[in-house]
Design a protein around this motif. Structure first.
Motif, PDB file in Angstrom:
ATOM      1  N   GLN A 165     -42.032  19.802 133.695  1.00 19.45           N
ATOM      2  CA  GLN A 165     -42.348  18.432 133.291  1.00 19.45           C
ATOM      3  C   GLN A 165     -42.768  18.379 131.821  1.00 19.45           C
ATOM      4  N   TYR A 166     -43.608  19.342 131.416  1.00 22.60           N
ATOM      5  CA  TYR A 166     -43.995  19.402 130.002  1.00 22.60           C
ATOM      6  C   TYR A 166     -42.772  19.557 129.116  1.00 22.60           C
ATOM      7  N   ALA A 167     -41.858  20.465 129.510  1.00 20.12           N
ATOM      8  CA  ALA A 167     -40.656  20.705 128.701  1.00 20.12           C
ATOM      9  C   ALA A 167     -39.870  19.406 128.544  1.00 20.12           C
ATOM     10  N   ALA A 168     -39.727  18.679 129.636  1.00 20.08           N
ATOM     11  CA  ALA A 168     -38.945  17.437 129.589  1.00 20.08           C
ATOM     12  C   ALA A 168     -39.640  16.391 128.713  1.00 20.08           C
ATOM     13  N   GLU A 169     -40.958  16.214 128.911  1.00 19.16           N
ATOM     14  CA  GLU A 169     -41.675  15.179 128.156  1.00 19.16           C
ATOM     15  C   GLU A 169     -41.751  15.509 126.670  1.00 19.16           C
ATOM     16  N   LEU A 170     -42.065  16.754 126.359  1.00 23.86           N
ATOM     17  CA  LEU A 170     -42.171  17.123 124.945  1.00 23.86           C
ATOM     18  C   LEU A 170     -40.803  17.028 124.272  1.00 23.86           C
ATOM     19  N   SER A 171     -39.753  17.363 125.002  1.00 19.80           N
ATOM     20  CA  SER A 171     -38.400  17.263 124.432  1.00 19.80           C
ATOM     21  C   SER A 171     -38.082  15.816 124.088  1.00 19.80           C
ATOM     22  N   ARG A 172     -38.496  14.890 124.948  1.00 21.03           N
ATOM     23  CA  ARG A 172     -38.244  13.468 124.672  1.00 21.03           C
ATOM     24  C   ARG A 172     -39.024  12.996 123.450  1.00 21.03           C
ATOM     25  N   VAL A 173     -40.250  13.478 123.297  1.00 23.03           N
ATOM     26  CA  VAL A 173     -41.039  13.080 122.121  1.00 23.03           C
ATOM     27  C   VAL A 173     -40.393  13.655 120.853  1.00 23.03           C
ATOM     28  N   LEU A 174     -39.926  14.904 120.943  1.00 25.30           N
ATOM     29  CA  LEU A 174     -39.274  15.503 119.766  1.00 25.30           C
ATOM     30  C   LEU A 174     -37.974  14.780 119.431  1.00 25.30           C
ATOM     31  N   GLU A 175     -37.312  14.281 120.459  1.00 24.59           N
ATOM     32  CA  GLU A 175     -36.093  13.486 120.256  1.00 24.59           C
ATOM     33  C   GLU A 175     -36.444  12.211 119.471  1.00 24.59           C
ATOM     34  N   LEU A 176     -37.542  11.566 119.864  1.00 29.04           N
ATOM     35  CA  LEU A 176     -38.021  10.372 119.150  1.00 29.04           C
ATOM     36  C   LEU A 176     -38.326  10.723 117.689  1.00 29.04           C
ATOM     37  N   ILE A 177     -39.003  11.850 117.512  1.00 33.42           N
ATOM     38  CA  ILE A 177     -39.421  12.279 116.177  1.00 33.42           C
ATOM     39  C   ILE A 177     -38.211  12.503 115.254  1.00 33.42           C
ATOM     40  N   ARG A 178     -37.098  12.946 115.866  1.00 28.07           N
ATOM     41  CA  ARG A 178     -35.886  13.206 115.071  1.00 28.07           C
ATOM     42  C   ARG A 178     -35.416  11.985 114.282  1.00 28.07           C
ATOM     43  N   GLN A 179     -35.800  10.783 114.736  1.00 26.79           N
ATOM     44  CA  GLN A 179     -35.390   9.565 114.020  1.00 26.79           C
ATOM     45  C   GLN A 179     -35.776   9.594 112.550  1.00 26.79           C
ATOM     46  N   MET A 180     -36.870  10.292 112.233  1.00 30.46           N
ATOM     47  CA  MET A 180     -37.300  10.270 110.823  1.00 30.46           C
ATOM     48  C   MET A 180     -36.332  11.032 109.920  1.00 30.46           C
ATOM     49  N   ASN A 181     -35.460  11.853 110.516  1.00 32.29           N
ATOM     50  CA  ASN A 181     -34.475  12.574 109.701  1.00 32.29           C
ATOM     51  C   ASN A 181     -33.400  11.656 109.128  1.00 32.29           C
ATOM     52  N   GLU A 182     -33.333  10.411 109.653  1.00 32.04           N
ATOM     53  CA  GLU A 182     -32.377   9.440 109.102  1.00 32.04           C
ATOM     54  C   GLU A 182     -32.737   9.057 107.672  1.00 32.04           C
ATOM     55  N   VAL A 183     -34.010   9.268 107.301  1.00 28.39           N
ATOM     56  CA  VAL A 183     -34.467   8.819 105.987  1.00 28.39           C
ATOM     57  C   VAL A 183     -34.257   9.925 104.962  1.00 28.39           C
ATOM     58  N   ASP A 184     -33.581   9.579 103.867  1.00 25.42           N
ATOM     59  CA  ASP A 184     -33.368  10.538 102.784  1.00 25.42           C
ATOM     60  C   ASP A 184     -34.664  10.635 101.975  1.00 25.42           C
ATOM     61  N   THR A 185     -35.254  11.815 101.915  1.00 20.53           N
ATOM     62  CA  THR A 185     -36.547  11.962 101.233  1.00 20.53           C
ATOM     63  C   THR A 185     -36.478  13.020 100.131  1.00 20.53           C
TER      64      THR A 185
END
Lengths: 491, 95
Positions: free
Chosen positions: B26-46
Motif C-alpha cells: 500500500q505504501y508503494a502504491a500511495e507513494l508512487s502516486r504522490v511521486l507521479e503528481l510531483i513529476r508535473q513540476m518537470n513540465e516547467v523549464d527552470t
C-alpha cells in the motif's frame, strides 16, 4: 447575556468597557458553549479553565483601571500547534500527547500581554498535515454547518469554534492553505499574512519555509485587531522579518474606488464546482459595484503549485520531524532493544498514517543523489510561480478567486485518497510558495454550505486585503451567518 | 515512477519508521502516486532560474554571541519523562 456570542470582538470590547458584563462572565459564557458542544464538534482538544478564569480576572482589573487594550478580556483559542507554558501542546499527535511546553509561543505571549483570555487549544490535523481535520489523533472535527461534513484543515478546530461562535476568534497556521481552506468550508474569515510577518517562535515546525501563523475570526475588522497584536519582528525567529507594522485598522474604511483586481483564468478551470463559481462571480460583481475595476490576469504556473508544494513541504517536514524520536521529543515505545529499535518503533507508533506518508516522501526526495531533481528543482519552480505573481502585481492591487474548488465534503469521502485530499488546496498553495498574504472571506452558500472568496495581496499588503474584505463585509452579511443550532444558547 | 517494495523498505529505514510487511504494498502504491503528481513540476523549464530559498530573499540574520536565556534547569527537567539527581535518564545505549 445569551446572545453575546453573536457579537464581534469590537462589539464585545465595547460591552466590556461599558461594564455591561465582565471579562469573567464573558469567559464563562464561551466556556459553557464549548463544553456543551464539544461532544458534537470535537473542535477543542484541551480546555484551560483555571488559567482562563485567572486571566479574565486580571483583564477585569485592567478594564476597571482604564488600562484596557482592544483585546483585553476577549476570549479566544489557540490552535494546538502553538506552545503554551504549562498547558499541553499536542499538535494533534499521539507523539506529543504528553508534551507540555515550558514556554509560550510568541503569538501566545503577545496575545496574552494584550489581555486576551485563552480558553483552550483547538483540534487540528496531526502536525498540520491535512485538509479535513480527519488526521487528528484526537478524532475528526465536525463542520458546524453540517456535522456529517469536514471543517477543512489543518486549522479545522479553530475554524469550527469561530463558525459555531464558541469563541469570537482563534489562531491558526497556514502552510498550504490550512487557515484559508477551513475558513472557507466553515464560513469564517481567515487571514494568512506574509511569510515572516508573524513570529514562528513556539509554533511547532512543519515546513519552515512556508509556515505562517494567522487568524480565524468572524470578520475582517476583528482580524485587523488580532494582526495588530500578533505581527512584528521577533529576535527568536530567524525568519521573522523586520518590517514596520502599520495599524491594520487605519485604512479599513477606505473606499474601493480605483482598486484594480486581478482575476486569473486558472481559478475558473474545469475542477471548480459550479455552485462555488457562481457565488465567487457574484462577489466579484459586488466588488465592482464598490468601485473596483477588474482585469484578467494569468498565473500560468499555478497548476504545478501542488506538485512543487509536495516536494518542499514533505522535504522540510521529514527534516523538522526528525526531532520526534522518543528522546529529544515525543512518545517513547516500551522496552526498546537498542536506539535504532527505539527510534523506529516510537516514530511508527507515535505518528499517524498521513504524517508517515509525508515523512517518507520527504525522505525519498532528500535521499542521496535526488536533491537536484526534487528539492532544488522545486525551489526553482517556486521562483517561477512567485514571478507569475510579481508580474501580475505590476498591473493589479490584489488577486481574487475561489478559496477552494468545492464546499465542505463528507467525512471519509477523501480520507483514503491522499491525492484527492491534496487537491483541496489547489487554489491556496501558490500564495504560500510565493510568501504572499492571503485571506478567505465568506461570500455565500452553495446548497446550504459556505463558500469562500480568496483574496491574495502583494508582500506586506495585509492592510489592503483587510480593507477590501471589510468593505465587502460592510455591504454583505454572509460573514455574520451562524448555523441554526449554534445561534441561540446551546441546549 | 513506481516504487518497489525494496525501495519502500529503504526509505522507511532512512526515515527511522517501522512499517509492517503487510503494509509495504500500500505504501508503494500511495507513494508512487504522490511521486507521479510531483513529476508535473518537470513540465516547467527552470534552466536559468535561481532557486528560491526564501519568499522575500531574506538572508540569515546573525546575533551577538551573548547568553540571553535564563537558567530554568528545574522547570525543564520536570518535563522530561525520566530525570534523576539533575540528570536526564535515557535508555541504555551501550551494554
Amino acid at each position: 447575556m445569551t446572545d453575546l456570542h453573536t457579537l464581534s470582538i469590537v462589539g464585545l470590547a465595547e460591552g466590556l468597557r461599558r461594564r455591561e458584563y465582565s471579562a469573567a462572565e464573558l469567559t464563562q459564557h464561551f466556556m459553557e458553549r464549548i463544553s456543551k458542544s464539544n461532544t458534537l464538534l470535537n473542535a477543542v482538544i484541551t480546555l484551560a479553565e483555571e488559567q482562563a478564569a485567572a486571566t479574565a480576572e486580571q483583564a477585569d482589573v485592567r478594564i476597571a483601571a482604564g488600562d484596557a487594550e482592544p483585546l483585553t478580556g476577549i476570549p479566544l483559542l489557540h490552535k494546538d500547534i502553538f506552545c503554551t507554558d504549562g498547558i499541553r501542546t499536542s499538535c494533534g499527535s499521539k507523539m506529543l500527547d504528553a508534551f507540555i511546553a515550558p514556554y509560550d509561543a510568541t503569538v501566545v505571549a503577545r496575545l496574552s500581554a494584550a489581555g486576551a483570555v485563552m480558553l483552550g487549544k483547538t483540534n487540528m490535523d496531526e502536525f498540520a498535515m491535512g485538509s479535513s481535520n480527519e488526521a487528528s489523533y484526537y478524532g475528526p472535527v465536525r463542520n458546524p454547518w453540517d456535522i456529517e461534513r469536514v471543517p477543512g484543515g489543518s486549522s479545522g478546530g479553530s475554524a469550527a469554534v469561530v463558525a459555531a461562535r464558541l469563541a469570537p476568534a482563534a489562531t491558526g497556521s497556514d502552510t498550504g492553505g490550512s487557515i484559508r481552506q477551513p475558513a472557507a468550508l466553515c464560513g469564517v474569515t481567515g487571514l494568512k499574512p506574509t511569510y515572516g510577518r508573524i513570529s514562528r517562535y513556539g509554533m511547532v515546525a512543519f515546513a519552515s519555509s512556508l509556515d505562517q501563523a494567522g487568524t480565524l475570526s468572524a470578520d475582517a475588522r476583528d482580524a485587523a485587531l488580532l494582526l495588530n497584536v500578533m505581527a512584528g519582528f521577533d529576535q527568536r525567529d530567524s525568519t521573522s522579518i523586520d518590517h514596520p507594522v502599520p495599524d491594520y485598522t487605519a485604512i479599513l474604511d477606505n473606499s474601493l474606488d480605483g482598486l484594480k483586481i486581478g482575476i486569473a483564468e486558472e481559478f475558473f478551470d474545469a475542477g471548480l464546482d459550479d455552485g462555488v463559481a457562481s457565488q465567487v462571480q457574484a462577489a466579484i460583481r459586488q466588488l465592482e459595484v464598490l468601485g473596483a475595476s477588474i482585469k484578467n490576469i494569468s498565473l500560468p504556473h499555478m497548476k504545478v503549485s501542488v506538485a512543487t508544494y509536495y516536494v518542499v513541504a514533505s522535504a522540510e517536514c521529514s527534516s523538522n520531524l526528525s526531532r520526534m524520536d522518543g528522546v529529544r521529543f515525543g512518545y517513547r515505545c516500551e522496552n526498546p532493544k537498542d536506539p535504532g529499535d527505539m527510534y523506529a518503533r516510537s516514530r511508527s507508533k507515535g505518528f499517524g498514517a498521513e504524517v508517515k506518508r509525508r515523512i517518507m516522501i520527504g525522505t525519498y526526495v532528500l535521499s542521496a543523489g535526488f536533491y537536484d531533481a526534487y528539492y532544488l528543482k522545486a525551489q526553482r519552480v517556486r521562483r517561477v510561480i512567485a514571478d507569475d505573481f510579481k508580474r501580475a502585481f505590476d498591473d493589479v492591487d490584489l488577486i481574487v478567486g475561489p478559496t477552494t474548488p468545492e464546499t465542505a465534503f463528507t467525512l471519509n469521502e477523501k480520507a483514503s485518497d491522499p491525492i484527492r485530499m491534496y487537491l483541496s488546496d489547489i487554489y491556496t498553495i501558490a500564495a504560500n510558495l510565493a510568501g504572499l498574504p492571503a485571506m478567505s472571506i465568506p461570500c455565500g452558500f452553495s446548497q446550504g454550505l459556505p463558500v469562500g472568496l480568496h483574496l491574495i495581496g502583494n508582500l506586506f499588503d495585509e492592510a489592503r486585503l483587510l480593507n477590501v474584505a471589510h468593505q465587502y463585509q460592510r455591504h454583505t452579511d454572509w460573514h455574520s451567518r451562524v448555523p441554526e443550532r449554534f445561534l441561540q444558547e446551546i441546549p | 515512477m513506481v516504487l518497489s517494495g525494496a525501495q519502500v523498505r529503504d526509505i522507511a529505514w532512512l526515515a527511522r519508521l517501522q512499517i509492517d510487511e503487510a503494509d509495504i504494498g500500500q505504501y508503494a502504491a500511495e507513494l508512487s502516486r504522490v511521486l507521479e503528481l510531483i513529476r508535473q513540476m518537470n513540465e516547467v523549464d527552470t534552466d536559468d532560474v535561481i532557486a528560491m530559498a526564501h519568499p522575500t530573499d531574506a538572508v540569515q540574520r546573525l546575533r551577538a554571541d551573548k547568553v540571553t536565556e535564563v537558567d530554568q534547569r528545574e522547570k525543564l527537567q520536570a518535563l522530561a519523562p525520566l530525570a534523576e539527581s539533575g540528570l536526564y535518564l535515557v535508555p541504555r545505549v551501550i551494554e
